[in-house]
Write an enzyme that holds these catalytic residues in place. Structure first.
Site, mmCIF file in Angstrom:
data_model
loop_
_atom_site.group_PDB
_atom_site.id
_atom_site.type_symbol
_atom_site.label_atom_id
_atom_site.label_comp_id
_atom_site.label_asym_id
_atom_site.label_seq_id
_atom_site.Cartn_x
_atom_site.Cartn_y
_atom_site.Cartn_z
ATOM 1 N N GLY A 178 5.178 8.281 3.361
ATOM 2 C CA GLY A 178 6.033 8.846 4.416
ATOM 3 C C GLY A 178 6.982 7.815 5.009
ATOM 4 N N HIS B 202 -2.002 0.517 12.512
ATOM 5 C CA HIS B 202 -3.273 0.767 13.205
ATOM 6 C C HIS B 202 -3.698 -0.556 13.828
ATOM 7 C CE1 HIS B 202 -6.682 3.039 14.235
ATOM 8 N NE2 HIS B 202 -7.298 3.176 13.084
ATOM 9 N N GLY C 278 0.853 -1.193 0.000
ATOM 10 C CA GLY C 278 0.000 0.000 0.000
ATOM 11 C C GLY C 278 0.879 1.230 0.000
HETATM 12 N N1 LIG Z 1 -3.384 8.509 7.049
HETATM 13 C C1 LIG Z 1 -3.152 8.674 8.340
HETATM 14 O O1 LIG Z 1 -3.205 9.794 8.852
HETATM 15 C C2 LIG Z 1 -2.763 7.505 9.218
HETATM 16 C C3 LIG Z 1 -2.124 7.752 10.417
HETATM 17 C C4 LIG Z 1 -1.720 6.681 11.188
HETATM 18 C C5 LIG Z 1 -2.004 5.397 10.776
HETATM 19 N N2 LIG Z 1 -2.663 5.170 9.609
HETATM 20 C C6 LIG Z 1 -2.923 3.789 9.199
HETATM 21 O O2 LIG Z 1 -2.001 3.449 8.179
HETATM 22 C C7 LIG Z 1 -2.599 2.518 7.266
HETATM 23 C C8 LIG Z 1 -2.531 3.072 5.860
HETATM 24 O O3 LIG Z 1 -3.264 4.281 5.813
HETATM 25 P P1 LIG Z 1 -3.072 5.363 4.649
HETATM 26 O O4 LIG Z 1 -3.897 6.555 5.033
HETATM 27 O O5 LIG Z 1 -1.665 5.541 4.308
HETATM 28 O O6 LIG Z 1 -3.662 4.578 3.424
HETATM 29 P P2 LIG Z 1 -4.995 4.791 2.607
HETATM 30 O O7 LIG Z 1 -4.864 6.044 1.843
HETATM 31 O O8 LIG Z 1 -6.186 4.590 3.454
HETATM 32 O O9 LIG Z 1 -4.819 3.490 1.659
HETATM 33 C C9 LIG Z 1 -4.250 3.604 0.459
HETATM 34 C C10 LIG Z 1 -3.686 2.313 -0.113
HETATM 35 O O10 LIG Z 1 -4.621 1.249 -0.078
HETATM 36 C C11 LIG Z 1 -4.668 0.687 -1.393
HETATM 37 N N3 LIG Z 1 -5.945 0.027 -1.641
HETATM 38 C C12 LIG Z 1 -7.185 0.513 -1.389
HETATM 39 N N4 LIG Z 1 -8.112 -0.426 -1.705
HETATM 40 C C13 LIG Z 1 -7.413 -1.517 -2.155
HETATM 41 C C14 LIG Z 1 -7.781 -2.805 -2.594
HETATM 42 N N5 LIG Z 1 -9.063 -3.201 -2.620
HETATM 43 N N6 LIG Z 1 -6.806 -3.665 -2.965
HETATM 44 C C15 LIG Z 1 -5.499 -3.303 -2.933
HETATM 45 N N7 LIG Z 1 -5.089 -2.090 -2.504
HETATM 46 C C16 LIG Z 1 -6.039 -1.227 -2.118
HETATM 47 C C17 LIG Z 1 -4.447 1.877 -2.322
HETATM 48 O O11 LIG Z 1 -4.000 1.433 -3.564
HETATM 49 P P3 LIG Z 1 -4.593 2.018 -4.942
HETATM 50 O O12 LIG Z 1 -3.978 3.364 -5.141
HETATM 51 O O13 LIG Z 1 -4.149 1.013 -5.929
HETATM 52 O O14 LIG Z 1 -6.080 2.120 -4.761
HETATM 53 C C18 LIG Z 1 -3.370 2.627 -1.533
HETATM 54 O O15 LIG Z 1 -2.086 2.136 -1.847
HETATM 55 C C19 LIG Z 1 -4.012 2.287 7.783
HETATM 56 O O16 LIG Z 1 -4.028 1.178 8.638
HETATM 57 C C20 LIG Z 1 -4.294 3.548 8.580
HETATM 58 O O17 LIG Z 1 -5.280 3.399 9.577
HETATM 59 C C21 LIG Z 1 -3.036 6.183 8.810
#
Ligand SMILES: NC(=O)c1ccc[n+]([C@@H]2O[C@H](COP(=O)([O-])OP(=O)(O)OC[C@H]3O[C@@H](n4cnc5c(N)ncnc54)[C@H](OP(=O)(O)O)[C@@H]3O)[C@@H](O)[C@H]2O)c1
Length: 395
Positions: free
Chosen positions: A86, A166, A79
């Site tokens: 980051g 998470h 992902g």
């Molecule tokens: N964002 C924050 O502020 C934050 C902070 C702390 C922790 N987290 C945690 O970190 C983790 C990642 O969060 P994020 O915000 O970076 O990611 P996100 O934007 O929620 O997820 C994006 C990724 O998921 C992929 N994806 C979505 N649907 C998919 C599917 N059906 N099959 C395969 N890939 C799929 C996307 O790929 P495509 O581009 O190919 O769709 C993309 O690479 C989560 O557990 C989140 O709770 C997030």
């Protein structure tokens, strides 16, 4: 300024005489000049208002030690959303072997290439990246973690470590279907902020705060690995917790004060001002602009009492009187919210909504509605008047 002097001034200000108020102004002015004292490095147990907690610090892992620790590892980031970006770039800059696994041809595939990940070398389809990695960092969206788990789990063999940012997927296994493969380390490092901040703070030489935890310790080294990985992905200070506590506090906080609560409070205050004949600019300035541009940064710098003492005695008196009234009105709402997080209601809502194929458009509709609220439309005009205004971001 010496600590003793600061505390004497603080003490004087608390007595709220005009002289003391001047003393506090001096404190304000003096505080702005010198740099904050450098944080003590390597301290592991700190006293947080009487409770001793373990905090790990980047200085425990100088770069050569970090690189040595991971010399036989390949971090496979699955992902490439904001955390993938980051954490991945930071670990790469720290000299660790990192590869990225995302859907070929998808949005993330493009973004990863823009960040210098090379197809066939450091960028692979998800399955291939997992096969090549030793530490599998599941950074798919939480809904995607659930949807893809049946395909991903069999690839996570006994020699690998599983990492999350998470507690969501494992803690709510009943709803997500994500269960830990047996016999491997399963760890967490959850940066307390957006992945964009994970990157910018790292580039500034600082480092974000993160929660770390162990779900399953097969090697006896799981916590050590979590600490090292936290540093590798750009953490400055890592706070030890559990998967459960991490996810409960995270879901609660973002629905509460951090996002849901703040929008609700802003809007309610703005509406009452408008209903009483105040202009949009006046209502916006008294609700949002003063908060974000003047008072909230003061809370961030030195705490609530500092912000109160930096405001007029008129403001201070009223705020002190009304704070408990707001607390009493809001506490039952927060209790209801915590219960809704704890019993999985929030998780099910999130999985259901974010699992829809058209979730991006559905979100856009609702956030556009917020953007079109008079409060935020007025805000755009107010922002234009700022000397450092650089235009609105393209969404
Ligand atoms: N964002 C924050 O502020 C934050 C902070 C702390 C922790 N987290 C945690 O970190 C983790 C990642 O969060 P994020 O915000 O970076 O990611 P996100 O934007 O929620 O997820 C994006 C990724 O998921 C992929 N994806 C979505 N649907 C998919 C599917 N059906 N099959 C395969 N890939 C799929 C996307 O790929 P495509 O581009 O190919 O769709 C993309 O690479 C989560 O557990 C989140 O709770 C997030």
């Amino acid at each position: 300024m010496q600590r003793a002097t600061v505390s004497a001034l603080r003490q004087a200000a608390r007595q709220a005489t005009p002289k003391a108020a001047r003393a506090y102004s001096l404190l304000t002015a003096a505080r702005a000049l010198p740099k904050a004292p450098a944080a003590t490095r390597g301290v592991k147990t700190l006293d947080f208002a009487g409770t001793k907690e373990t905090v790990y610090e980047r200085s425990d892992w100088p770069l050569p030690k970090l690189q040595e620790y991971f010399k036989n590892d390949t971090l496979a980031l699955i992902g490439y959303g904001s955390q993938g970006h980051g954490q991945g770039l930071n670990a790469r800059d720290n000299g660790i072997n990192v590869i990225v696994g995302v859907r070929e041809g998808g949005e993330s595939w493009k973004q990863a290439q823009e960040d210098g990940w090379v197809p066939g070398k450091t960028l692979f389809p998800i399955e291939e990246a997992i096969n090549k990695g030793t530490i599998i960092m599941n950074l798919l969206s939480d809904a995607a973690q659930s949807q893809t788990w049946k395909d991903i789990k069999p690839l996570i063999t006994k020699d690998k470590t599983l990492y999350f940012s998470h507690g969501f997927s494992l803690v709510y296994a009943k709803d997500t279907g994500v269960t830990a493969p047996e016999g491997i380390d399963v760890i967490l490092c959850a940066p307390k902020g957006s992945g964009r901040t994970v990157r910018t703070l790292f580039k500034e030489g600082r480092g974000i705060n993160a929660s770390i935890a162990v779900w399953q310790d097969a090697t006896g080294k799981a916590m050590e690995k979590a600490r090292a990985l936290a540093v590798a992905v750009g953490t400055g200070y890592a706070y030890e917790t559990t998967f459960e506590k991490e996810v409960y506090s995270d879901l609660y906080g973002e629905r509460g004060v951090l996002m849901g609560g703040i929008q609700g409070m802003f809007l309610a205050q703005y509406k009452v001002l408008r209903e009483n004949g105040h202009s949009p600019s006046e209502a916006f300035n008294e609700t949002v602009e003063e908060a974000t541009q003047s008072l909230f940064p003061l809370i961030g710098q030195y705490g609530m009492d500092y912000m109160y003492n930096a405001c007029s005695t008129t403001a201070r008196r009223g705020a002190l009187d009304w704070a408990p009234i707001f607390e009493a009105a809001n506490k039952p709402v927060f209790e209801k919210l915590y219960a809704s997080v704890r019993d999985g209601t929030e998780t099910r809502r999130s999985l259901e909504f974010n699992g829809q194929p058209n979730y991006r458009e559905e979100f856009a509709k609702e956030t556009r509605e917020i953007d079109n609220q008079e409060l935020w439309v007025a805000g755009r005009t107010v922002r234009k008047l700022r000397p450092d205004y650089k235009g609105e971001p393209v969404q």
